[in-house]
Scaffold this motif. Structure first.
Motif, PDB file in Angstrom:
ATOM      1  N   PHE A  53      -1.151 -37.871   1.967  1.00 29.71           N
ATOM      2  CA  PHE A  53      -0.275 -37.649   3.118  1.00 29.71           C
ATOM      3  C   PHE A  53      -1.039 -37.857   4.424  1.00 29.71           C
ATOM      4  N   LYS A  56      -1.369 -41.477   5.039  1.00 32.45           N
ATOM      5  CA  LYS A  56      -0.063 -42.060   5.377  1.00 32.45           C
ATOM      6  C   LYS A  56       0.299 -41.769   6.831  1.00 32.45           C
ATOM      7  N   MET A  57       0.028 -40.533   7.261  1.00 33.41           N
ATOM      8  CA  MET A  57       0.372 -40.153   8.632  1.00 33.41           C
ATOM      9  C   MET A  57      -0.490 -40.900   9.645  1.00 33.41           C
ATOM     10  N   THR A 136       4.403 -28.131   5.357  1.00 37.13           N
ATOM     11  CA  THR A 136       5.721 -28.740   5.126  1.00 37.13           C
ATOM     12  C   THR A 136       5.821 -29.266   3.689  1.00 37.13           C
ATOM     13  N   LEU A 149      17.159 -24.055   3.539  1.00 37.71           N
ATOM     14  CA  LEU A 149      17.965 -25.163   4.058  1.00 37.71           C
ATOM     15  C   LEU A 149      19.319 -24.634   4.546  1.00 37.71           C
ATOM     16  N   PRO A 151      20.613 -21.089   5.509  1.00 35.07           N
ATOM     17  CA  PRO A 151      20.459 -19.634   5.649  1.00 35.07           C
ATOM     18  C   PRO A 151      21.779 -18.883   5.439  1.00 35.07           C
TER      19      PRO A 151
ATOM     20  N   THR B  57      21.344 -35.301   5.327  1.00 35.83           N
ATOM     21  CA  THR B  57      21.836 -33.943   5.634  1.00 35.83           C
ATOM     22  C   THR B  57      21.281 -32.857   4.727  1.00 35.83           C
ATOM     23  N   ASN B  58      21.021 -33.174   3.470  1.00 33.53           N
ATOM     24  CA  ASN B  58      20.543 -32.125   2.553  1.00 33.53           C
ATOM     25  C   ASN B  58      19.071 -32.259   2.180  1.00 33.53           C
ATOM     26  N   LEU B  59      18.329 -32.987   2.983  1.00 31.71           N
ATOM     27  CA  LEU B  59      16.912 -33.174   2.654  1.00 31.71           C
ATOM     28  C   LEU B  59      16.054 -32.017   3.178  1.00 31.71           C
ATOM     29  N   TYR B  60      15.104 -31.639   2.372  1.00 34.38           N
ATOM     30  CA  TYR B  60      14.089 -30.673   2.803  1.00 34.38           C
ATOM     31  C   TYR B  60      13.011 -31.418   3.592  1.00 34.38           C
ATOM     32  N   PRO B  61      12.255 -30.712   4.424  1.00 34.23           N
ATOM     33  CA  PRO B  61      11.241 -31.387   5.254  1.00 34.23           C
ATOM     34  C   PRO B  61      10.310 -32.295   4.448  1.00 34.23           C
ATOM     35  N   TRP B  62       9.915 -31.843   3.260  1.00 36.97           N
ATOM     36  CA  TRP B  62       8.955 -32.636   2.478  1.00 36.97           C
ATOM     37  C   TRP B  62       9.585 -33.864   1.832  1.00 36.97           C
ATOM     38  N   PRO B  65       9.621 -39.180   4.383  1.00 40.14           N
ATOM     39  CA  PRO B  65       8.318 -39.831   4.186  1.00 40.14           C
ATOM     40  C   PRO B  65       7.233 -39.272   5.106  1.00 40.14           C
ATOM     41  N   HIS B  66       7.600 -38.943   6.351  1.00 40.28           N
ATOM     42  CA  HIS B  66       6.619 -38.430   7.299  1.00 40.28           C
ATOM     43  C   HIS B  66       6.956 -37.001   7.713  1.00 40.28           C
ATOM     44  N   HIS B  67       7.660 -36.307   6.847  1.00 40.72           N
ATOM     45  CA  HIS B  67       8.029 -34.902   7.049  1.00 40.72           C
ATOM     46  C   HIS B  67       8.708 -34.670   8.402  1.00 40.72           C
ATOM     47  N   ARG B 235      22.372 -23.613   9.672  1.00 43.64           N
ATOM     48  CA  ARG B 235      21.250 -24.472   9.266  1.00 43.64           C
ATOM     49  C   ARG B 235      20.456 -24.967  10.465  1.00 43.64           C
ATOM     50  N   LEU B 237      20.637 -27.888  11.647  1.00 40.55           N
ATOM     51  CA  LEU B 237      20.227 -29.273  11.368  1.00 40.55           C
ATOM     52  C   LEU B 237      21.369 -30.204  11.766  1.00 40.55           C
TER      53      LEU B 237
END
Lengths: 165, 571
Positions: A53, A56-57, A136, A149, A151, B57-62, B65-67, B235, B237
């Motif tokens: 990672f 990549k960053m 993260t 995601l 709450p 819409t339902n993606l987690y941060p990880w 690809p670049h968080h 959310r 988001l």
């Protein structure tokens, strides 16, 4: 020519678009991320893929100038480590690596430090992205400080005594 | 023009044409179809369907690809849109990239655009406050721009009408300067926001912190469930598009509602080149569209046309609609078209800390963002060395004592610390700017966009009034923060270009006098009354409220008028 990154068997696993990294440099960064974030009773950088990672960053999200500093600083880091440890960074014991990286970490707090060789720029890029990638990561966000995601609530007045995340 | 046979013309003829599917165009679509009219909605971008076209819409941060971080190459290629706070890896597909629609900056102007069904309503910050007569009477009282041809009483029932359908959360605060609306339950203030609210109440006249009013379904009513929307799940988001329809957007609300009637045709990839004016008939007869993909020109016809292309693009379309009768742009007898552009001054913010309310924190996330301080300067009378005033955001939050100090286990422990830290407090200014003739847009004489349409030249800047207002915001907030016992107060001013507030307005202003304005009190062009402009372009002044709610109310009211005119045979 931009390079590829390798897994522990030496297979190319990630293609870089901008950075040119040789095998030695790749190992140094891998080893550094593992020193910053080692495997303890919880996973470390390699296990979580944080080293990939970080590359990549830097490869995708850093500017050209930062990327140049990254390479310059990486070489400086390697030289300094060799000088202080008497052997290449990657060949040092855990204890030697921790001692060296701790000294760099400490130097980073010295306001008078002049980063002529870009060692600190390199180190802080690696550390920053290691921390960002870790905090993260799926592991951290599900097992350490849980990210929700959905709450489904906002309690504006919540007793501090009940706050556990 | 291909296919000029009668059938084809019939197929391309509607009862009403709406240019744009954003926050105001969506309302026009809902209202026209609700009144039984066959309606064409032209959207210059691609279609974005609620739920189906929200890929992140339902993606987690990880899972990014670049968080969440935008890659450097994209940032460098898009200096303008990259400055927008919402341009992240999760929402960048909803923004127009700089190269996609070029324009000329005579002075720096960050033109933030969303070309898709729903436009920027997918991306907006969802803050919704009514105007009061202190706002509508502003230009006349303070001697700038021209008098608004309407007052609060004209628009109040329409505010109620759109609020009920859109779903606005808020408190009935009973403030004359910020009239109450039809509210769903508010998102309450937290401990420190409440503390500051009480502090202002005790120590100042007419200064308030209220729960930010926002277009979120804190508790949906049947009308919202009927739209297929559900309760906001906190959310925050929203910029990704909401899978619950928890906030109002054209995509989640007005557009599907209009489509459900079977009377609405939504045509994406339709860049409007101009409005067709028939010199013989003495009215507008339709619009000329360039298909964004094929570049083919197609004409559509209707007795009434609504221009809702977003403020500056509405200006562009009218400027580019030239005829014998209107050589300088449609309806431009006054020569004011493209002039008196204004915006909101967001160029100062501040941070502080509060060493109190330790027994409280928050749990979950607040989609309203916190508190809102309505304008308190120059409300009842002129009292400062600048005209008008500013609203301010006010928010407090409490995080954990996380730190990234150290390495190894020490670092891991520092990053996972769950011990609560102290409270942080933040605020940002939202200032009214004064519309001036010298702030304008025109068409470039030679440069064209990819659809062969002249590029817009934008010449908009701050002035001395804005600087004085900014200084006052910092002074007043610093004083209020200090007297509240906030510490480590830091103030920030930035040199952001106009436009980044995404509240550009005017250019096709309303007014009583056709000699000094473009639109009448019903939002019709004075001299071409079957064309209505009900988006930000129609604004005579800007006040300091977030403008979208007012555009919605304007639009519903104008459609009601247009349909009654159609029925009377006046159009």
């Amino acid at each position: 020519m931009p390079s590829c990154l390798h897994d522990d068997k030496g297979n190319a696993v990630v293609k870089l678009n901008n950075l040119t990294i040789d095998a030695e440099q790749e190992k140094i960064v891998n080893s550094l991320t593992e020193t910053i974030l080692p495997k303890t009773d919880t996973p470390g950088a390699a296990e979580l893929g944080i080293n990939l990672f970080v590359f990549k960053m830097i490869d995708d999200c850093a500017g050209k100038e930062q990327q140049a500093d990254f390479i310059t600083g990486l070489n400086k880091f390697a030289d300094e480590a060799k000088q202080k440890m008497g052997k290449p960074f990657v060949d040092g014991t855990d204890k030697q690596r921790v001692a060296f990286v701790s000294s760099v970490e400490k130097l980073g707090k010295d306001k008078n430090y002049k980063d002529d060789g870009k060692l600190m720029a390199f180190y802080q890029m690696v550390k920053g992205q290691t921390v960002f990638g870790y905090t993260t990561s799926k592991y951290f966000m599900t097992k350490q400080v849980v990210y929700e995601l959905v709450p489904g609530r906002y309690n504006a007045m919540y007793p501090a005594s009940k706050a556990t995340v | 023009m291909a296919n000029l046979n009668i059938d084809s013309v019939k197929e391309r003829t509607f009862d009403a044409i709406i240019i744009g599917s954003g926050i105001s165009g969506g309302w026009a679509a809902k209202e026209f179809t609700g009144k039984g009219l066959k309606t064409l909605v032209l959207e210059r971008g691609r279609d974005v369907k609620h739920l189906k076209d929200y890929p992140t819409t339902n993606l987690y941060p990880w899972e990014f690809p670049h968080h969440g971080v935008v890659p450097d190459a994209i940032q460098k290629a898009n200096p303008v849109v990259n400055r927008c706070y919402a341009f992240g890896e999760d929402a960048m597909h909803f923004f127009v990239k700089d190269a996609e629609h070029p324009y000329v900056q005579e002075k720096p102007f960050d033109w933030i655009r969303g070309y898709q069904t729903g436009g920027k309503s997918l991306l907006w910050a969802r803050q919704t406050q009514r105007w009061s007569n202190f706002d509508f009477e502003g230009p006349a009282r303070d001697g700038f721009a021209v008098d608004w041809p309407i007052r609060y009483e004209d628009i109040a029932p329409w505010y109620s009408y759109v609020e009920k359908f859109a779903g606005i959360s808020g408190n009935r605060d009973g403030l004359a300067e910020l009239p109450d609306g039809e509210f769903l339950p508010p998102f309450p203030l937290n401990a420190v926001e409440t503390y500051f609210s009480n502090h202002l109440k005790k120590n100042y006249k007419n200064r308030h912190v209220i729960s930010a009013r926002c277009a979120h379904l804190s508790k949906p009513n049947q009308i919202h469930l009927d739209q297929g929307r559900g309760q906001c799940q906190e959310r925050t988001l929203c910029q990704r598009g909401c899978p619950f329809g928890g906030y109002f957007s054209s995509n989640s609300s007005t557009i599907p509602w209009a489509l459900k009637t079977g009377l609405c045709t939504l045509r994406p990839h339709s860049v409007v080149e101009s409005i067709i004016y028939d010199d013989k008939k003495g009215k507008a007869t339709g619009v000329r569209v360039i298909d964004a993909n094929t570049k083919e020109a197609i004409e559509y016809y209707a007795p009434v046309i609504f221009v809702n292309a977003a403020a500056l693009n509405s200006n562009l379309i009218l400027l580019n609609s030239k005829s014998q009768r209107f050589p300088n742009g449609l309806g431009n007898d006054s020569g004011t078209l493209g002039k008196y552009i204004a915006f909101h001054n967001y160029s100062a913010h501040m941070n502080a800390e509060y060493d109190g309310a330790k027994e409280w924190t928050t749990d979950g996330r607040n989609p309203a963002g916190g508190g809102y301080i309505p304008r308190f300067r120059n409300v009842y009378k002129q009292e400062t060395n600048f005209l008008r005033g500013y609203a301010a955001g006010l928010y407090a939050y409490r995080g954990h004592k996380q730190s990234s100090d150290g390495i190894g286990q020490e670092l891991k422990d520092n990053l996972a610390r769950k011990e609560l830290g102290g409270w942080s407090v933040g605020s940002h200014m939202m200032g009214e700017t004064i519309p001036k003739e010298s702030n304008f847009v025109t068409l470039d004489n030679s440069l064209k966009d990819p659809w062969g349409i002249p590029q817009l030249r934008i010449s908009v800047d701050y002035d001395d009034n804005d600087e004085k207002m900014k200084k006052d915001y910092i002074e007043q907030m610093t004083e209020m923060f200090t007297s509240a016992g906030f510490t480590n107060i830091q103030t920030f001013t930035d040199h952001r270009a106009p436009g980044l507030d995404i509240h550009e307005m005017g250019g096709v202003r309303m007014g009583k006098d056709p000699k000094t304005s473009m639109l009448d009190k019903w939002h019709r062009l004075h001299s071409c009354p079957n064309v209505y402009v009900t988006d930000g372009a129609s604004m005579t002044s800007t006040s300091c409220q977030n403008p979208s709610l007012t555009y919605m109310a304007f639009t519903a009211r104008a459609v009601d008028h247009a349909v009654s005119e159609l029925k009377k045979g006046n159009v």
